[in-house]
Structure formats: structure tokens, C-alpha cells
Write an enzyme that holds these catalytic residues in place. Structure first.
Site, PDB file in Angstrom:
ATOM      1  N   SER A 130       0.838  -1.205   0.000  1.00 35.43           N
ATOM      2  CA  SER A 130       0.000   0.000   0.000  1.00 35.43           C
ATOM      3  C   SER A 130       0.865   1.245   0.000  1.00 35.43           C
ATOM      4  O   SER A 130       1.977   1.234   0.506  1.00 35.43           O
ATOM      5  CB  SER A 130      -0.904   0.022   1.231  1.00 35.43           C
ATOM      6  OG  SER A 130      -1.602   1.250   1.276  1.00 35.43           O
ATOM      7  N   LYS A 184      -4.292  -6.776   3.300  1.00 38.01           N
ATOM      8  CA  LYS A 184      -4.249  -5.610   2.399  1.00 38.01           C
ATOM      9  C   LYS A 184      -5.674  -5.248   1.978  1.00 38.01           C
ATOM     10  O   LYS A 184      -6.048  -4.072   1.894  1.00 38.01           O
ATOM     11  CB  LYS A 184      -3.375  -5.910   1.178  1.00 38.01           C
ATOM     12  CG  LYS A 184      -3.495  -4.905   0.037  1.00 38.01           C
ATOM     13  CD  LYS A 184      -2.971  -3.540   0.438  1.00 38.01           C
ATOM     14  CE  LYS A 184      -3.299  -2.366  -0.427  1.00 38.01           C
ATOM     15  NZ  LYS A 184      -3.579  -2.418  -1.792  1.00 38.01           N
ATOM     16  N   HIS A 187      -7.284  -3.551   4.839  1.00 36.27           N
ATOM     17  CA  HIS A 187      -6.710  -2.194   4.884  1.00 36.27           C
ATOM     18  C   HIS A 187      -7.505  -1.280   3.952  1.00 36.27           C
ATOM     19  O   HIS A 187      -7.915  -0.181   4.338  1.00 36.27           O
ATOM     20  CB  HIS A 187      -5.234  -2.230   4.468  1.00 36.27           C
ATOM     21  CG  HIS A 187      -4.666  -0.898   4.090  1.00 36.27           C
ATOM     22  ND1 HIS A 187      -4.950  -0.277   2.892  1.00 36.27           N
ATOM     23  CD2 HIS A 187      -3.845  -0.044   4.758  1.00 36.27           C
ATOM     24  CE1 HIS A 187      -4.338   0.892   2.847  1.00 36.27           C
ATOM     25  NE2 HIS A 187      -3.656   1.051   3.960  1.00 36.27           N
ATOM     26  N   ASN A 188      -7.732  -1.739   2.727  1.00 36.47           N
ATOM     27  CA  ASN A 188      -8.475  -0.911   1.768  1.00 36.47           C
ATOM     28  C   ASN A 188      -9.918  -0.705   2.212  1.00 36.47           C
ATOM     29  O   ASN A 188     -10.470   0.378   2.032  1.00 36.47           O
ATOM     30  CB  ASN A 188      -8.446  -1.553   0.388  1.00 36.47           C
ATOM     31  CG  ASN A 188      -7.108  -1.379  -0.303  1.00 36.47           C
ATOM     32  OD1 ASN A 188      -6.092  -1.195   0.358  1.00 36.47           O
ATOM     33  ND2 ASN A 188      -7.089  -1.445  -1.613  1.00 36.47           N
ATOM     34  N   GLU A 191      -9.927   1.867   4.736  1.00 34.77           N
ATOM     35  CA  GLU A 191      -9.694   3.141   4.009  1.00 34.77           C
ATOM     36  C   GLU A 191     -11.029   3.692   3.481  1.00 34.77           C
ATOM     37  O   GLU A 191     -11.308   4.888   3.600  1.00 34.77           O
ATOM     38  CB  GLU A 191      -8.720   2.840   2.878  1.00 34.77           C
ATOM     39  CG  GLU A 191      -8.378   3.965   1.961  1.00 34.77           C
ATOM     40  CD  GLU A 191      -7.488   3.447   0.804  1.00 34.77           C
ATOM     41  OE1 GLU A 191      -6.490   2.731   1.050  1.00 34.77           O
ATOM     42  OE2 GLU A 191      -7.812   3.753  -0.360  1.00 34.77           O
TER      43      GLU A 191
END
Ligand code: NDP
Length: 478
Positions: A130, A184, A187-188, A191
Site C-alpha cells: 500500500s 491488504k 486495509h483498503n 480506508e
């Protein structure tokens, strides 16, 4: 071709080229290959002087230029192109060699690829990365999965080129097969939630205070001095300060209000549904982007009455602080839910994910980097099996202090027709987990009525069913 390169990169579009440059800037000799040789030539022409690149126009030569055990990072388009490149590399590689996919793969593809590659005697590392193109060059946050053995070879290099906080790398071994790409993805998802919450805070401030975007930028900038300090708050202020060169208007006022998405938010929600984990913040954020991008429905909504009213703000400073606290409380909820999803997946897929270490590597290099992640690291360090992050002894007093503001803000939004899906769902989640008793008991009764799905009793062990269509007596079914 002599075997001299420490590592290789396949795919030299923006991400691959920048990651290769990052590697050479840290003293590694880097073999580079791209399907169309023109990209390789361009990298060499523009940046060849930055360090030791070993370019190849042929994938066999590329593999031959790697020192053993060979390590090749793939940064090509996700999906079928990634499978094609893995196949080409595997054809030329030998037992013990390592293929690292740093693309945005779905974690289930990574699980499939890892099994197939292992069967060929090679190692496969699915690594989430990222930070966008700038991160790839300057130091991203890297989330590698795969075997601990392959991490021993690849980890030190990835750690060296990752972002650092207080001398500590933003890269750590995450877990077997798809674990890296899974975190990941979450994480997105987080976000998405963070961005939606910030957007709702902006909407409240804009409509409540009637301030200009630039004045609101000042407010966001002042929040950088608080526990909300983060990359997303920082760039929000910058976006709000931007004026359109053509019209002279604030840029935010000339951008079409339809948010796009590339799919990782939707992946997170789909996975959460499969695992039965409520990630309401991420879900609402994903759906809010969908609603904003639904011209048909938005265009057809005119016959519906608008109840939009201006918010009466009596005390400007108090209102700003309420919005800030509502944002902070909702952010704690969103992260708490995200970490719940990671734990549920770890249990399901057999990954041993150290959530404290994970929070640590999100402190820099990535889009959700924030001061707040230090507290999450501390919370999981103190109790790795923490069942509910927001109830941790550090977060509980903070969220308790902010919930009254969230309640005020959500009710104001409801009364003045400001859509606050992420704020509202955060409050509902908080009230749901905190409730002594939920109406789910009634749902169990309904399910038993129409489908004999049975229910448990609060006062006795066992599984029960009521004869709803008969004499309504209860019997034990276990
Ligand atoms: P793109 O996703 O635009 O992919 C372009 C690259 O893929 C080119 O090198 C292209 O080669 C190669 N490629 C496409 N199809 C094939 C194929 N069939 N065989 C061989 N090579 C192929 O590049 P990005 O640099 O933007 O991203 C690379 C990866 O990193 C993607 O998986 C992306 O999702 C991920 N990522 C991107 C981020 C970003 O901010 N852009 C952030 C984090 C991850 P050619 O030049 O020959 O066409």
C-alpha cells in the site's frame, strides 16, 4: 547471463518501476523485465544511472540473471495477467526459488496460486503493498504472506525498502498463503470507511456552519493536532484548499459528486458476509459510493419530498468539537470491526496473524497511516486475544466520552436530512454490542414459527421448538 541480481521485478508500469528504483536505491542489484521492452528501455533511460539494474528483453534471460535462490517480484495487472506471468516464471525457475506477487490480488487467488506453485517445488509469496506509486518509490507498507522460510529470504529486502517509523520497518510476516493479500484487502476496506466518515464530517460542517471549503480545511488542519492526526485528514485539508483554475471556484465544488471504486471495498464486504462478521462502517462506505454513482436512481428521485433543513448551530466551537468526536468514535468502531474480520479470517483459514504487529506496519507508508494505530498496537500487545478492540481499556474511556457527541450528530443529521450512513451505522453497532438484550430473541421466535428452526432458552440448556401450528407446547429437540 551471470547470476548476479539480488532480486528481480517483472512489470515495469508505475508500481513496478518505482519499486525497482526503491530497491536499487537501497543498494540491491535488480533484474528488470517487462512484456513490452519499451518500458524496460524507458526505465533504463530515465533512471538507469540510479543504481544497478540488469535489464532483460527475454524472461528466460531475466530468470537466469537472478542469484539463487531466485526471487522475482511481479507487479503486473491483477487477474489473468498475473497467472500468465507466474506460469512463465515457473517454467524457468528451479526448486526453492520464490515468486512474490505484489499486485492487488484477491486473497483466494493467492491461496490457489500458492498451492499450485508449491506443487511445482517453488515458493509463492502473496504480498499486499500500500502507498500507491509514491509509496512504492519512497517506502510503502508491505504485507507479505507465504511460508516463514520464504520470508527469511525475502523479508529483509522488503523490510529495508518499506517505510519506517522510529527505525522500525512497515513490513512484517503476516501469515500463510493468502494472509498478506487478505489484510491488504481489509486495509483498503478500512480506508473506504475512513474516507466516508471524513466526507460525512465535511458535509455536516459545510451545511451546519455554512463555511467555505477553505475554512473547513482550517478545521481539518486543526484536527491534525488531535488523536485524529492521519494522512487522510491531512490530504482532506489540502483538497479543500484547492481552487479550480478555470472557474476560480473551490475544486471540491466542480468535481462531480459520484465516487468511484476499484473493488477492494466490495471484496471486504463480500468476505465479511461469508464469515458472518458485521463490518457496517466498511459496508456503508461501499454502498454510499454506489449510491453516489447511481445516476438513474438519483435522477428519478425528484417526486420524493426533500426534508433538507439548515442545521441551527448555536455554538460554533461546540458543534465542531461534536463532529470531531463523532468522527473519532466512528473511526474506532470501523477499525474495531476491521480487526474483528481479520481475526475471523485467521480462525477460518488457519493464519496466525499478530494484530499488534499489523497495526504497527500500517503506521506509515500506507493510506490509512495514523497516530491512532500506535494505540491499536499497544492494545493488542497488552492483550493479543482482545475480543473487541473498542472495549480495550485504552479505547473504552475514549469512545465512551465521544458517543454522546455521535448521538447528537446522528440525530441532527436525521432531522435535517443530511445522509450520515457511516456515522449512523457506527452508533447502531455501538448500541447493538452494548445492549443487554437484543430483539434477536423475537427473530428466533419467528424463525421457529415458520421453519421449525428451534431456539435456545435463557434459563435452561438444550434446543427447543414450539408446536406453533399445533397445541403450542414446547419440546426439547437436541
Ligand atoms: P497496471 O496494473 O496498469 O499493469 C500494467 C503492467 O502489467 C504492465 O507492465 C503490463 O505490461 C503488464 N501486463 C499486463 N498484462 C500482461 C500480461 N498478460 N503479461 C505480462 N505482463 C502484463 O500497473 P500498475 O503499476 O498500476 O500496478 C501493478 C500492480 O500493482 C497491479 O496489480 C495493481 O493492482 C497493483 N497496485 C497498484 C497500486 C497503484 O497505486 N497503482 C497500488 C498498489 C498495488 P505491458 O507494458 O507489456 O503492457
Amino acid at each position: 547471463m551471470s547470476e548476479t541480481a539480488d532480486i528481480g521485478v517483472v512489470g515495469l508500469a508505475v508500481m513496478g518501476a518505482n519499486l525497482a528504483r526503491n530497491l536499487v536505491s537501497h543498494g540491491y542489484s535488480v533484474a528488470v523485465y517487462n512484456r513490452s521492452y519499451s518500458r524496460t528501455e524507458k526505465l533504463m533511460a530515465d533512471h538507469g544511472h540510479e543504481g544497478t539494474f540488469i535489464p532483460s528483453s527475454d524472461i528466460a534471460d531475466f530468470v537466469a540473471s537472478l542469484s539463487r535462490p531466485r526471487v522475482a517480484i511481479i507487479l503486473v495487472q491483477a487477474g489473468a495477467p498475473t497467472d500468465a506471468v507466474i506460469d512463465q516464471l515457473a517454467e524457468h525457475m528451479e526448486e526453492g526459488d520464490i515468486i512474490v506477487d505484489c499486485g492487488n490480488a484477491h486473497f483466494k487467488d493467492t491461496i490457489r496460486r500458492e498451492a499450485a506453485i508449491q506443487a511445482r517445488g517453488l515458493h509463492f509469496v502473496g504480498a499486499g503493498i500500500s502507498g500507491g506509486e509514491e509509496g512504492a518509490l519512497e517506502g510503502p507498507s508491505i504485507m507479505p504472506g507465504g511460508t516463514p522460510e520464504s520470508y527469511e529470504r525475502v523479508g529483509p529486502m522488503l523490510e529495508k525498502i518499506s517505510a519506517h517509523v522510529d527505525g522500525e520497518p512497515c513490513c512484517t510476516y503476516i501469515g500463510a498463503d493468502g494472509a498478506g493479500h487478505f489484510v491488504k484487502m481489509v486495509h483498503n476496506g478500512i480506508e473506504y470507511a475512513d474516507m466516508q466518515l471524513i466526507a460525512e464530517a465535511y458535509d455536516l460542517l459545510r451545511k451546519g456552519l455554512g463555511d467555505t471549503p477553505e475554512q473547513i480545511a482550517d478545521i481539518f488542519e486543526s484536527w491534525m493536532e488531535t488523536e485524529l492526526n492521519s494522512y487522510l485528514i491531512e490530504i482532506t485539508a489540502e483538497v479543500l484548499r484547492q481552487y479550480d483554475a478555470e472557474t476560480g471556484k473551490p475544486l471540491v465544488d466542480v468535481i462531480v459528486d459520484a465516487a468511484s471504486q476499484k473493488g477492494t471495498g466490495a471484496w471486504t464486504v463480500q468476505t465479511a458476509l461469508e464469515l458472518g462478521v458485521p463490518v457496517t462502517g466498511i459496508g456503508e462506505a461501499t454502498f454510499a459510493r454506489g449510491l453516489s454513482s447511481s445516476p438513474l436512481q438519483r435522477g428519478a428521485s425528484a417526486p420524493l419530498e426533500s426534508h433538507a433543513l439548515s442545521i441551527e448551530v448555536e455554538d460554533r466551537d461546540e458543534f465542531i468539537e461534536q463532529v470531531r468526536q463523532a468522527l473519532y468514535a466512528s473511526k474506532i468502531v470501523a477499525y474495531s470491526q476491521g480487526f474483528d474480520l481479520i481475526q475471523a479470517a485467521a480462525d477460518f483459514y488457519g493464519w496466525e496473524i499478530d494484530k499488534g504487529e499489523l497495526a504497527k506496519i500500517w503506521r506509515a507508508g500506507c493510506i490509512i497511516r495514523a497516530i491512532f494505530l500506535n494505540d491499536i498496537t499497544d492494545a493488542y500487545r497488552a492483550n493479543p486475544d482482545l475480543p473487541l478492540l473498542m472495549a480495550d481499556e485504552h479505547f473504552a474511556p475514549k469512545i465512551n466520552a465521544c458517543i454522546p457527541s455521535l448521538r447528537q450528530i446522528v440525530s441532527r443529521g436525521a432531522l435535517t436530512a443530511i445522509p450520515l450512513p457511516a456515522f449512523s451505522s457506527s452508533l447502531a453497532y455501538f448500541d447493538g454490542v452494548r445492549a443487554d438484550r437484543l430483539p434477536a430473541a423475537l427473530i428466533q421466535g419467528q424463525r421457529d414459527f415458520f421453519g421449525a428452526h428451534t431456539y435456545l432458552r435463557v434459563d435452561n440448556e438444550g434446543v427447543y421448538h414450539t408446536e406453533w401450528s399445533g397445541d403450542r407446547t414446547e419440546s426439547r429437540w437436541d
